[in-house]
Design a protein around this motif. Structure first.
Motif, PDB file in Angstrom:
ATOM      1  N   GLU A  88       0.807  -1.087  -0.393  1.00 23.16           N
ATOM      2  CA  GLU A  88      -0.241  -0.014   0.349  1.00 23.16           C
ATOM      3  C   GLU A  88       0.865   1.005   0.081  1.00 23.16           C
ATOM      4  OE1 GLU A  88      -2.685   0.076   3.809  1.00 23.16           O
ATOM      5  OE2 GLU A  88      -3.379  -1.646   2.475  1.00 23.16           O
ATOM      6  N   LYS A  89       0.369   2.093  -0.679  1.00 26.30           N
ATOM      7  CA  LYS A  89       1.171   3.670  -0.724  1.00 26.30           C
ATOM      8  C   LYS A  89       1.306   4.139   0.878  1.00 26.30           C
ATOM      9  CE  LYS A  89       1.796   3.896  -5.257  1.00 26.30           C
ATOM     10  NZ  LYS A  89       3.810   3.716  -5.909  1.00 26.30           N
ATOM     11  N   VAL A  90       2.391   4.195   1.329  1.00 26.33           N
ATOM     12  CA  VAL A  90       2.689   5.217   1.888  1.00 26.33           C
ATOM     13  C   VAL A  90       3.726   6.780   2.233  1.00 26.33           C
ATOM     14  CG1 VAL A  90       2.708   3.104   3.438  1.00 26.33           C
ATOM     15  CG2 VAL A  90       4.995   4.093   2.704  1.00 26.33           C
ATOM     16  N   GLU A  91       3.802   7.305   3.334  1.00 26.29           N
ATOM     17  CA  GLU A  91       4.152   8.869   2.904  1.00 26.29           C
ATOM     18  C   GLU A  91       5.786   9.239   3.875  1.00 26.29           C
ATOM     19  OE1 GLU A  91       3.212  11.378   0.526  1.00 26.29           O
ATOM     20  OE2 GLU A  91       1.888   9.926  -0.080  1.00 26.29           O
ATOM     21  N   ALA A  92       6.886   8.415   2.841  1.00 19.38           N
ATOM     22  CA  ALA A  92       8.027   8.205   3.210  1.00 19.38           C
ATOM     23  C   ALA A  92       8.610  10.192   3.455  1.00 19.38           C
ATOM     24  CB  ALA A  92       8.811   7.455   2.340  1.00 19.38           C
ATOM     25  N   HIS A  93       9.166   9.844   4.786  1.00 18.75           N
ATOM     26  CA  HIS A  93      10.568  11.432   4.878  1.00 18.75           C
ATOM     27  C   HIS A  93      11.764  11.210   4.838  1.00 18.75           C
ATOM     28  CE1 HIS A  93       5.996  13.157   6.221  1.00 18.75           C
ATOM     29  NE2 HIS A  93       5.239  11.785   6.874  1.00 18.75           N
ATOM     30  N   PHE A  94      12.241  12.375   4.373  1.00 21.22           N
ATOM     31  CA  PHE A  94      13.570  11.735   4.060  1.00 21.22           C
ATOM     32  C   PHE A  94      13.965  13.127   4.488  1.00 21.22           C
ATOM     33  CE2 PHE A  94      11.775  11.919  -0.345  1.00 21.22           C
ATOM     34  CZ  PHE A  94      12.449  12.628  -0.518  1.00 21.22           C
ATOM     35  N   GLY A  95      15.634  13.017   3.945  1.00 22.77           N
ATOM     36  CA  GLY A  95      16.137  14.750   4.462  1.00 22.77           C
ATOM     37  C   GLY A  95      17.176  14.497   2.826  1.00 22.77           C
ATOM     38  N   LEU A  96      17.597  15.926   2.173  1.00 23.60           N
ATOM     39  CA  LEU A  96      18.138  16.255   1.641  1.00 23.60           C
ATOM     40  C   LEU A  96      20.099  17.232   1.484  1.00 23.60           C
ATOM     41  CD1 LEU A  96      15.853  16.529  -1.719  1.00 23.60           C
ATOM     42  CD2 LEU A  96      17.507  14.428  -0.865  1.00 23.60           C
ATOM     43  N   LEU A  97      20.906  17.090   1.524  1.00 24.00           N
ATOM     44  CA  LEU A  97      21.556  18.546   1.891  1.00 24.00           C
ATOM     45  C   LEU A  97      22.559  18.763   0.788  1.00 24.00           C
ATOM     46  CD1 LEU A  97      23.360  16.592   5.133  1.00 24.00           C
ATOM     47  CD2 LEU A  97      21.449  17.505   4.867  1.00 24.00           C
ATOM     48  N   PRO A  98      21.615  19.730   0.547  1.00 27.09           N
ATOM     49  CA  PRO A  98      21.643  20.130  -1.211  1.00 27.09           C
ATOM     50  C   PRO A  98      23.325  20.168  -1.225  1.00 27.09           C
ATOM     51  CG  PRO A  98      19.917  20.624  -0.455  1.00 27.09           C
ATOM     52  CD  PRO A  98      19.984  20.149   0.223  1.00 27.09           C
ATOM     53  N   LEU A  99      23.798  21.053  -0.349  1.00 27.23           N
ATOM     54  CA  LEU A  99      25.896  21.692  -0.720  1.00 27.23           C
ATOM     55  C   LEU A  99      26.559  20.227  -0.660  1.00 27.23           C
ATOM     56  CD1 LEU A  99      25.822  24.467   2.010  1.00 27.23           C
ATOM     57  CD2 LEU A  99      25.474  24.666  -0.261  1.00 27.23           C
ATOM     58  N   SER A 100      25.894  19.182   0.177  1.00 27.37           N
ATOM     59  CA  SER A 100      26.838  17.903  -0.300  1.00 27.37           C
ATOM     60  C   SER A 100      26.124  16.967  -0.607  1.00 27.37           C
ATOM     61  CB  SER A 100      27.198  17.297   1.258  1.00 27.37           C
ATOM     62  OG  SER A 100      25.685  17.671   1.580  1.00 27.37           O
ATOM     63  N   ASN A 101      25.501  17.452  -1.351  1.00 26.10           N
ATOM     64  CA  ASN A 101      24.606  15.807  -1.964  1.00 26.10           C
ATOM     65  C   ASN A 101      24.155  14.716  -2.055  1.00 26.10           C
ATOM     66  OD1 ASN A 101      24.713  18.018  -4.660  1.00 26.10           O
ATOM     67  ND2 ASN A 101      26.030  16.650  -4.690  1.00 26.10           N
ATOM     68  N   THR A 102      23.363  15.590  -0.085  1.00 22.76           N
ATOM     69  CA  THR A 102      23.490  14.006  -0.027  1.00 22.76           C
ATOM     70  C   THR A 102      22.473  14.052   0.496  1.00 22.76           C
ATOM     71  OG1 THR A 102      26.113  14.379   1.687  1.00 22.76           O
ATOM     72  CG2 THR A 102      24.094  13.354   2.680  1.00 22.76           C
ATOM     73  N   ALA A 103      21.797  12.373   0.954  1.00 15.19           N
ATOM     74  CA  ALA A 103      20.643  11.872   0.694  1.00 15.19           C
ATOM     75  C   ALA A 103      20.604  11.423   2.463  1.00 15.19           C
ATOM     76  CB  ALA A 103      19.559  11.341   0.568  1.00 15.19           C
ATOM     77  N   ILE A 104      19.367  11.788   3.778  1.00 16.68           N
ATOM     78  CA  ILE A 104      19.580  10.561   4.244  1.00 16.68           C
ATOM     79  C   ILE A 104      18.274  10.224   5.049  1.00 16.68           C
ATOM     80  CG2 ILE A 104      19.586  11.281   7.025  1.00 16.68           C
ATOM     81  CD1 ILE A 104      20.379  14.267   6.768  1.00 16.68           C
ATOM     82  N   ILE A 105      17.865   8.530   4.863  1.00 13.28           N
ATOM     83  CA  ILE A 105      16.790   7.988   4.464  1.00 13.28           C
ATOM     84  C   ILE A 105      17.163   7.149   5.491  1.00 13.28           C
ATOM     85  CG2 ILE A 105      16.454   6.650   3.199  1.00 13.28           C
ATOM     86  CD1 ILE A 105      17.222   7.397   0.726  1.00 13.28           C
ATOM     87  N   GLU A 106      15.578   6.706   6.482  1.00 16.31           N
ATOM     88  CA  GLU A 106      15.228   6.232   7.109  1.00 16.31           C
ATOM     89  C   GLU A 106      14.646   4.703   6.344  1.00 16.31           C
ATOM     90  OE1 GLU A 106      14.027   6.775  11.280  1.00 16.31           O
ATOM     91  OE2 GLU A 106      15.665   9.701  11.160  1.00 16.31           O
ATOM     92  N   MET A 107      15.226   4.063   6.732  1.00 16.91           N
ATOM     93  CA  MET A 107      14.607   2.699   5.441  1.00 16.91           C
ATOM     94  C   MET A 107      12.757   2.439   6.562  1.00 16.91           C
ATOM     95  SD  MET A 107      13.654  -0.738   7.090  1.00 16.91           S
ATOM     96  CE  MET A 107      13.779  -1.862   6.491  1.00 16.91           C
ATOM     97  N   ALA A 108      12.822   3.341   7.619  1.00 14.20           N
ATOM     98  CA  ALA A 108      11.676   2.388   8.242  1.00 14.20           C
ATOM     99  C   ALA A 108      10.585   3.585   7.778  1.00 14.20           C
ATOM    100  CB  ALA A 108      11.776   2.468  10.287  1.00 14.20           C
ATOM    101  N   GLU A 109      11.170   3.829   7.320  1.00 12.55           N
ATOM    102  CA  GLU A 109      10.040   5.375   6.848  1.00 12.55           C
ATOM    103  C   GLU A 109       8.536   4.329   5.407  1.00 12.55           C
ATOM    104  OE1 GLU A 109       8.629   8.656   6.916  1.00 12.55           O
ATOM    105  OE2 GLU A 109       9.780   8.474   8.981  1.00 12.55           O
ATOM    106  N   ALA A 110       8.943   3.576   4.530  1.00 13.75           N
ATOM    107  CA  ALA A 110       8.994   3.163   3.851  1.00 13.75           C
ATOM    108  C   ALA A 110       9.044   1.422   3.477  1.00 13.75           C
ATOM    109  CB  ALA A 110       9.825   3.122   2.670  1.00 13.75           C
ATOM    110  N   ALA A 111       9.526   0.791   4.764  1.00 10.06           N
ATOM    111  CA  ALA A 111       9.393  -0.689   5.407  1.00 10.06           C
ATOM    112  C   ALA A 111       9.464  -1.330   6.607  1.00 10.06           C
ATOM    113  CB  ALA A 111      10.280  -1.041   4.219  1.00 10.06           C
ATOM    114  N   GLY A 112       9.076   0.285   7.193  1.00  5.72           N
ATOM    115  CA  GLY A 112       8.951  -0.096   8.562  1.00  5.72           C
ATOM    116  C   GLY A 112       7.908  -1.297   9.612  1.00  5.72           C
ATOM    117  N   LEU A 113       8.029  -1.321  10.421  1.00  3.35           N
ATOM    118  CA  LEU A 113       7.211  -2.791  11.463  1.00  3.35           C
ATOM    119  C   LEU A 113       6.111  -1.949  11.719  1.00  3.35           C
ATOM    120  CD1 LEU A 113       6.730  -5.886  12.421  1.00  3.35           C
ATOM    121  CD2 LEU A 113       7.588  -4.698  14.371  1.00  3.35           C
ATOM    122  N   PRO A 114       5.667  -0.661  12.242  1.00  3.98           N
ATOM    123  CA  PRO A 114       4.314   0.118  12.460  1.00  3.98           C
ATOM    124  C   PRO A 114       4.261   0.715  11.630  1.00  3.98           C
ATOM    125  CG  PRO A 114       6.891   1.345  14.203  1.00  3.98           C
ATOM    126  CD  PRO A 114       7.348   0.307  12.277  1.00  3.98           C
TER     127      PRO A 114
END
Length: 381
Positions: free
Chosen positions: A71-97
């Motif tokens: 089912e579709k879920v809304e996953a939140h993640f962070g971007l640090l554009p100055l260093s082209n870095t993405a910060i991801i928590e897998m539980a946002e897309a595949a978490g037990l809750p």
């Protein structure tokens, strides 16, 4: 005087940066000439994205992805554009809750949405990834994530296998011809604080499967699937990644990152301390504040504030711990580098009142002001 502040969040109350900024205000109330550096702090688990984004000038984004039960879920993640870095928590897309108790079955649950997040970030120009992999609902060895990135896992008839742990035992070959080309330019740092191998009695299925809904029979089926998949990957890659410490993390997601995406599995605290460049700030500091919601024996065993304290001791700096609650066992923190610690709860109050954001901030400011008043007295004598 230079003071460095690195506070973990007081969960349910103040974020890492809110706590740090409150301490900064307290110090400047006493001595406005102080230089106060506030750094975000987290351990790679829940709250890491928000802490790094707030403390490093990033932005939060939301993406609709495939959830663990498709089912579709809304996953939140962070971007640090100055260093082209993405910060991801897998539980946002595949978490037990995200999976109702009655639907929990790691034969079926997928990490496909994690791959969709990564693909989106790569296409947005991100080339460096910090990924927290705690709290998973899955045991698919990351094949769902990899499918979203273009990998094809084929059965003996040349057809793609089903997603979820159920597909692992049927994989006989791997097709990388449609893999997202830009992945070769990407660096993946995986926040992982467990050492389990991919399969076996200490592996992903046996240790973590039951809490994800696996019956004893399902655990055995998953473990056999993981072993079979590991053999296929070893032949395909020419190297066995299955016994590396952390390969079994997040239902084998650690294995997928190391075997297919050249990821490195590291302590979450180590990654955060490096990314925030805390050590640079400590080199010429005079005093350090750190802490979290509750200081106890778990803190002393190596949680984020102890990571800060140990780094501070490399430069012989005094370290003061701040917390909402103090367990009797918190004295173990003294041995691990926190020289003295204090609770910000300054009167009898309910837990609800103590955790109220406004009240917690007021208590934080009042407590740290008095601590710094004492420091200031001895400093000016």
């Amino acid at each position: 005087m230079k003071v460095v502040v690195a506070m973990d969040s007081l969960k349910g109350s103040l974020t890492s940066m809110e706590a740090g900024d409150a301490i900064k205000e307290s110090i400047l109330n006493v001595d406005s000439t102080c230089e106060v550096i506030v750094k975000p702090l987290a351990d790679g688990g829940e709250g890491t994205t928000a802490a790094l984004v707030a403390g490093m000038g990033g932005v939060m984004e939301t993406l609709s992805v495939t959830g663990p039960i498709f089912e579709k879920v809304e996953a939140h993640f962070g971007l640090l554009p100055l260093s082209n870095t993405a910060i991801i928590e897998m539980a946002e897309a595949a978490g037990l809750p995200q999976v109702p108790a009655s639907f929990r079955n790691p034969l079926v649950t997928t990490t496909y949405g994690v791959g969709e997040m990564i693909k989106h970030c790569v296409e947005a120009g991100m080339r460096k990834f910090i990924v927290g992999i705690g709290g998973s609902a899955t045991n698919d060895a990351g094949i769902g994530m990899l499918m979203a990135l273009g990998y094809r896992f084929l059965d003996e008839s040349g057809n793609e296998v089903s997603q979820g742990g159920q597909g692992l035992a049927h994989i006989v070959s791997i097709d990388e011809s449609k893999v997202l080309p830009a992945l070769k330019e990407c660096e993946f740092k995986i926040a992982c604080d467990v050492n389990n191998p991919l399969y076996g009695l200490n592996g992903a299925a046996h240790i973590y499967g039951p809490q994800k809904g696996a019956t004893p029979e399902i655990v055995e089926a998953l473990d056999k699937g993981l072993m079979s998949f590991a053999d296929v990957v070893t032949k395909h890659k020419g190297e066995d990644f299955s016994q590396r410490p952390g390969a079994g993390a997040a239902g084998g997601l650690g294995f997928a990152f190391t075997a297919f995406l050249n990821g490195t599995l590291e302590s979450g605290i180590k990654i955060i301390l490096e990314e925030t460049k805390l050590e640079e700030a400590l080199k010429d500091a005079d005093l350090v504040f750190t802490g979290e919601g509750r200081l106890d024996n778990q803190t002393a065993m190596g949680k984020a504030p102890i990571g800060v304290a140990k780094l501070a001791k490399k430069y012989n700096l005094p370290v003061i711990g701040i917390a909402g609650a103090l367990a009797k066992e918190a004295k173990m923190c003294n041995v691990e580098g926190i020289d003295a610690y204090f609770s910000i709860v300054n009167a009898a109050m309910s837990l609800e009142d103590a955790m109220d954001k406004t009240k917690a901030r007021e208590n934080m400011v009042q407590t740290v002001e008095q601590i710094f008043q004492l420091i200031h007295v001895f400093q000016t004598k």
